[in-house]
Scaffold this active site. Structure first.
Site, mmCIF file in Angstrom:
data_model
loop_
_atom_site.group_PDB
_atom_site.id
_atom_site.type_symbol
_atom_site.label_atom_id
_atom_site.label_comp_id
_atom_site.label_asym_id
_atom_site.label_seq_id
_atom_site.Cartn_x
_atom_site.Cartn_y
_atom_site.Cartn_z
ATOM 1 N N TYR A 138 -0.542 -15.995 2.038
ATOM 2 C CA TYR A 138 -0.212 -14.911 2.974
ATOM 3 C C TYR A 138 -0.627 -15.267 4.410
ATOM 4 C CZ TYR A 138 0.103 -12.128 -1.367
ATOM 5 O OH TYR A 138 0.403 -11.663 -2.629
ATOM 6 N N ASP A 142 -6.393 -7.209 -1.574
ATOM 7 C CA ASP A 142 -5.698 -8.291 -2.291
ATOM 8 C C ASP A 142 -4.961 -9.175 -1.286
ATOM 9 O OD1 ASP A 142 -4.425 -9.103 -5.172
ATOM 10 O OD2 ASP A 142 -2.926 -9.292 -3.585
ATOM 11 N N LYS A 182 -5.827 -15.899 -3.904
ATOM 12 C CA LYS A 182 -5.019 -16.614 -4.912
ATOM 13 C C LYS A 182 -4.808 -18.053 -4.479
ATOM 14 C CE LYS A 182 -2.483 -12.275 -5.354
ATOM 15 N NZ LYS A 182 -2.254 -11.745 -4.012
ATOM 16 N N HIS A 229 -1.518 -18.090 -8.442
ATOM 17 C CA HIS A 229 -0.422 -17.290 -7.885
ATOM 18 C C HIS A 229 0.833 -17.324 -8.769
ATOM 19 C CE1 HIS A 229 0.506 -15.579 -3.663
ATOM 20 N NE2 HIS A 229 1.217 -14.957 -4.562
HETATM 21 N N1 LIG Z 1 1.017 -12.160 -7.156
HETATM 22 C C1 LIG Z 1 2.203 -12.161 -6.622
HETATM 23 O O1 LIG Z 1 3.045 -13.037 -6.889
HETATM 24 C C2 LIG Z 1 2.558 -11.077 -5.649
HETATM 25 C C3 LIG Z 1 3.876 -10.947 -5.175
HETATM 26 C C4 LIG Z 1 4.158 -9.945 -4.285
HETATM 27 C C5 LIG Z 1 3.161 -9.067 -3.889
HETATM 28 N N2 LIG Z 1 1.883 -9.203 -4.339
HETATM 29 C C6 LIG Z 1 0.797 -8.273 -3.929
HETATM 30 O O2 LIG Z 1 1.236 -6.958 -4.167
HETATM 31 C C7 LIG Z 1 1.138 -6.193 -2.965
HETATM 32 C C8 LIG Z 1 2.185 -5.113 -2.952
HETATM 33 O O3 LIG Z 1 3.498 -5.650 -2.928
HETATM 34 P P1 LIG Z 1 4.440 -5.559 -1.636
HETATM 35 O O4 LIG Z 1 3.591 -5.505 -0.449
HETATM 36 O O5 LIG Z 1 5.360 -6.657 -1.585
HETATM 37 O O6 LIG Z 1 5.330 -4.297 -1.907
HETATM 38 P P2 LIG Z 1 5.070 -2.733 -2.149
HETATM 39 O O7 LIG Z 1 3.640 -2.358 -2.047
HETATM 40 O O8 LIG Z 1 5.831 -2.397 -3.375
HETATM 41 O O9 LIG Z 1 5.875 -2.097 -0.939
HETATM 42 C C9 LIG Z 1 5.474 -2.295 0.380
HETATM 43 C C10 LIG Z 1 6.576 -1.716 1.286
HETATM 44 O O10 LIG Z 1 6.621 -0.293 1.189
HETATM 45 C C11 LIG Z 1 6.331 0.296 2.470
HETATM 46 N N3 LIG Z 1 5.469 1.453 2.200
HETATM 47 C C12 LIG Z 1 4.193 1.452 1.748
HETATM 48 N N4 LIG Z 1 3.748 2.723 1.551
HETATM 49 C C13 LIG Z 1 4.774 3.543 1.899
HETATM 50 C C14 LIG Z 1 4.922 4.951 1.919
HETATM 51 N N5 LIG Z 1 3.944 5.758 1.528
HETATM 52 N N6 LIG Z 1 6.111 5.459 2.353
HETATM 53 C C15 LIG Z 1 7.123 4.638 2.735
HETATM 54 N N7 LIG Z 1 7.039 3.291 2.737
HETATM 55 C C16 LIG Z 1 5.864 2.740 2.304
HETATM 56 C C17 LIG Z 1 5.676 -0.780 3.295
HETATM 57 O O11 LIG Z 1 6.005 -0.663 4.682
HETATM 58 P P3 LIG Z 1 4.891 -0.505 5.857
HETATM 59 O O12 LIG Z 1 3.938 -1.650 5.755
HETATM 60 O O13 LIG Z 1 5.724 -0.560 7.111
HETATM 61 O O14 LIG Z 1 4.239 0.832 5.645
HETATM 62 C C18 LIG Z 1 6.328 -2.055 2.728
HETATM 63 O O15 LIG Z 1 7.592 -2.263 3.339
HETATM 64 C C19 LIG Z 1 1.299 -7.254 -1.874
HETATM 65 O O16 LIG Z 1 0.878 -6.824 -0.599
HETATM 66 C C20 LIG Z 1 0.461 -8.378 -2.442
HETATM 67 O O17 LIG Z 1 -0.912 -8.137 -2.197
HETATM 68 C C21 LIG Z 1 1.580 -10.194 -5.219
#
Ligand SMILES: NC(=O)c1ccc[n+]([C@@H]2O[C@H](COP(=O)([O-])OP(=O)(O)OC[C@H]3O[C@@H](n4cnc5c(N)ncnc54)[C@H](OP(=O)(O)O)[C@@H]3O)[C@@H](O)[C@H]2O)c1
Length: 277
Positions: free
Chosen positions: A55, A50, A80, A113
């Site tokens: 990004y 994704d 997106k 988005h």
């Molecule tokens: N459509 C939208 O508006 C929108 C908005 C935000 C996000 N997204 C999508 O959703 C995805 C996920 O959201 P997100 O990346 O913001 O947040 P998330 O997946 O909720 O959290 C990611 C954070 O958690 C850490 N992490 C991941 N696995 C871990 C584990 N097993 N133990 C400890 N820490 C862990 C990562 O650090 P490290 O990388 O250092 O491991 C990072 O800091 C995004 O990458 C994007 O593709 C979409």
């Protein structure tokens, strides 16, 4: 959505299979960082990535996919359209630019988005055109609340296949989830790990300990058991691997309810009803 193993999927209303575990690459740097993350994920068995124009890492995502041993057609690739590109002609242009950066001839899923007021219907028309031309296998939205979905569906000829929204135990939005389920719009969560905040919540730690899993595994499994597609982000190989080990345990209904009951309507990201970008 039947939860089986890492190869499991959600069936979209047009018959397309969307793997229910993907790698999110928000805040992952273009170049080596994103290439490595995508490579670790594909090696671990993920078949869903994704990304988004916003990004600024589509180039690296595309390079990693092309360099992998996994055929393009086995990978479910999402991108997106960013807000400033919304509108009919600009959507077509933005889509073509995304394809160029990704080095691919089609997308599996293209999402709006954010629901940009006054623009999202025109954008949707362009996405319908691209879909009807066979250049995208599925089209959907992000961050649409019920009133925005209802408004879009008044004029849409295709009901969105996916709605990707902020979703975690502090922001359950059960009525939005129920609405999407009623209309066959697959729910997909962003911030499934609360962008890292989840690891500071003692109640998650206690419950994860009882199941002998990590906090991340507990929350990701909670999503799957609620029928929600997940795209956790990590740049670390060990975390990317462990975030996909979700099939050796089952959260009991009482604990599912406890997690649901933690809902406080707490947004860690912007409110789709009131954003200014
Ligand atoms: N459509 C939208 O508006 C929108 C908005 C935000 C996000 N997204 C999508 O959703 C995805 C996920 O959201 P997100 O990346 O913001 O947040 P998330 O997946 O909720 O959290 C990611 C954070 O958690 C850490 N992490 C991941 N696995 C871990 C584990 N097993 N133990 C400890 N820490 C862990 C990562 O650090 P490290 O990388 O250092 O491991 C990072 O800091 C995004 O990458 C994007 O593709 C979409």
């Amino acid at each position: 959505m039947k939860v089986t193993d890492i190869n499991g999927y959600a069936l979209l209303h047009n018959g397309i299979k969307m793997p229910y575990i993907g790698l999110g690459v928000y805040k992952t740097k273009d170049g080596k960082e994103v290439q490595d993350a995508v490579t670790y994920a594909l090696d671990a068995g993920y078949r869903h990535i994704d990304t988004a124009a916003a990004y600024f890492n589509e180039t690296g995502v595309g390079q990693a996919i092309r360099r992998s041993n996994t055929p393009r057609e086995d990978i479910f690739l999402t991108s997106k359209i960013w807000n400033s590109d919304q509108g009919y002609d600009s959507t077509i242009r933005a889509f073509n630019h995304s394809l160029q950066r990704l080095g691919t001839s089609y997308l599996d899923l293209y999402l709006q988005h954010w629901p940009v007021k006054g623009k999202y219907k025109e954008t949707w028309k362009a996405m319908e055109t691209l879909y009807n031309e066979g250049r995208i296998k599925a089209i959907g939205v992000c961050n649409f609340l019920q009133f925005q979905l209802e408004d879009l569906m008044e004029t849409a000829t295709i009901v969105p296949m996916v709605n990707q929204v902020e979703f975690h135990p502090f922001l359950v939005q059960q009525s939005l989830l129920d609405f999407c389920n009623r209309h066959d719009i697959q729910f997909e969560s962003w911030f499934p790990l609360m962008h890292g905040f989840a690891f500071q919540v003692p109640a998650f730690r206690e419950m994860a300990l009882r199941y002998n899993v990590t906090v991340a595994q507990l929350l990701l499994r909670w999503n799957l058991q609620k029928g929600v597609v997940i795209i956790p982000k990590s740049i670390r190989r060990d975390r990317i691997i462990s975030n996909s080990h979700l099939f050796h345990f089952n959260i009991l209904p009482t604990d599912m309810q406890k997690l649901d009951d933690m809902d406080e309507g707490l947004r860690m990201g912007p409110n789709p009803a009131d954003f200014n970008f």
